[in-house]
Design a protein around this motif. Sequence first.
Motif, PDB file in Angstrom:
ATOM      1  N   GLU A  22       0.884  -1.323  -0.064  1.00 41.12           N
ATOM      2  CA  GLU A  22       0.067  -0.021  -0.025  1.00 41.12           C
ATOM      3  C   GLU A  22       0.768   1.120  -0.065  1.00 41.12           C
ATOM      4  N   TYR A  23       1.822   1.338   1.020  1.00 45.30           N
ATOM      5  CA  TYR A  23       2.671   2.557   0.837  1.00 45.30           C
ATOM      6  C   TYR A  23       3.447   2.756  -0.286  1.00 45.30           C
ATOM      7  N   VAL A  26       1.131   4.212  -3.322  1.00 44.28           N
ATOM      8  CA  VAL A  26       0.337   5.465  -3.049  1.00 44.28           C
ATOM      9  C   VAL A  26       1.448   6.770  -3.322  1.00 44.28           C
ATOM     10  N   ASP A 260      -5.160  15.857   2.015  1.00 39.30           N
ATOM     11  CA  ASP A 260      -5.788  14.456   2.285  1.00 39.30           C
ATOM     12  C   ASP A 260      -5.953  14.563   3.758  1.00 39.30           C
ATOM     13  N   PHE A 278      -5.227   4.595   2.135  1.00 42.99           N
ATOM     14  CA  PHE A 278      -4.283   4.415   1.203  1.00 42.99           C
ATOM     15  C   PHE A 278      -4.834   3.926  -0.104  1.00 42.99           C
ATOM     16  N   ARG A 279      -5.885   3.025   0.099  1.00 39.56           N
ATOM     17  CA  ARG A 279      -6.483   2.531  -1.216  1.00 39.56           C
ATOM     18  C   ARG A 279      -7.163   3.602  -2.107  1.00 39.56           C
ATOM     19  N   ARG A 281      -6.950   6.726  -1.916  1.00 38.83           N
ATOM     20  CA  ARG A 281      -5.771   7.670  -2.532  1.00 38.83           C
ATOM     21  C   ARG A 281      -5.278   7.056  -3.900  1.00 38.83           C
ATOM     22  N   GLU A 282      -5.072   6.054  -3.789  1.00 44.36           N
ATOM     23  CA  GLU A 282      -4.472   5.174  -4.926  1.00 44.36           C
ATOM     24  C   GLU A 282      -5.545   5.188  -6.050  1.00 44.36           C
ATOM     25  N   ARG A 285      -5.573   8.674  -7.703  1.00 48.84           N
ATOM     26  CA  ARG A 285      -4.628   8.789  -8.635  1.00 48.84           C
ATOM     27  C   ARG A 285      -4.722   8.085  -9.786  1.00 48.84           C
TER      28      ARG A 285
END
Length: 285
Positions: A22-23, A26, A260, A278-279, A281-282, A285
């Motif tokens: 995840e990190y 992102v 965010d 995180f998910r 935000r991904e 993107r």
Amino acid sequence: LQSVRRIEIKTKTIIDSIMGGEYRTVFKGNGMEFAEVRHYDEGDDIRMIDWNVTARTGEPFVKRNEEERELTVMLVIDVSGSGDFGTKNQTKSEMTAELGALLAFSAIRNNDQVGLLLFSDRVEKYIPPKKGRNHVLHLIRDLLYFEPKGRGTDIAGALAHLNRIQKKKSVTFLVSDFRDSGYEQLLTVTARRHDLIAISTDDARESELPNVGLMELYDQETGHTVMIDTGNRKFREAFANKEKLRCEKRDDWFAKNRVDYCQVTTHEGYVEPLVKFFRKREKRR
């Protein structure tokens, strides 16, 4: 050392079993860097042809670039008196220490630098970004055991200090309960300079009082004490409504200004909200 080691083991387990990639997925690197040249294949972008190698060999070659991964991660952590509060599982400051450790270990696993800025109503301590496990263990020790001189909260002052010392763009996690005012302008400035993620730490009892009759409340930041009657239904409702409005105003401001934002609580923990953030935000993107 045992406390630090326990947090290291716990956060490593979370990273291995839950966080996964995840990190890394992102947060983008700072640009693109050259990786290699290879033979041209049909469909390759002709703009990537390496004309020097092509002329030397007589065959078409293209350059392959890859994302420059190395990031600078800054943990800007609120160590004011209100962090000592917690009525479920752990205090807000204990949860913050684990959250900071999780982010720090995620950073070094991806070969990123990580630094720490602790603040109350003043900047308490600054540790410049570095790599390595020993460096992260040093950060965790300070998150657990640092004794701040101040008890209040000055988010604007902390962000102003960060902007002065951190010239290079960083991924900045601002972790606080945001029980402060007048910080919005500095948040906006910081969000333009850095990839800013605000993480709010809350406890359920801060928004809902139990019906237990007379209760003495002590403000950890100001030192003031007040006696209240929790048996009064209207008082409990007024208390809950005031806190609800404060949180709604805070959340609306983050959304309106596209900062965010993630909320974690002592009764629900930080892992699931962080993974969801995180998910989300991904996908954006």
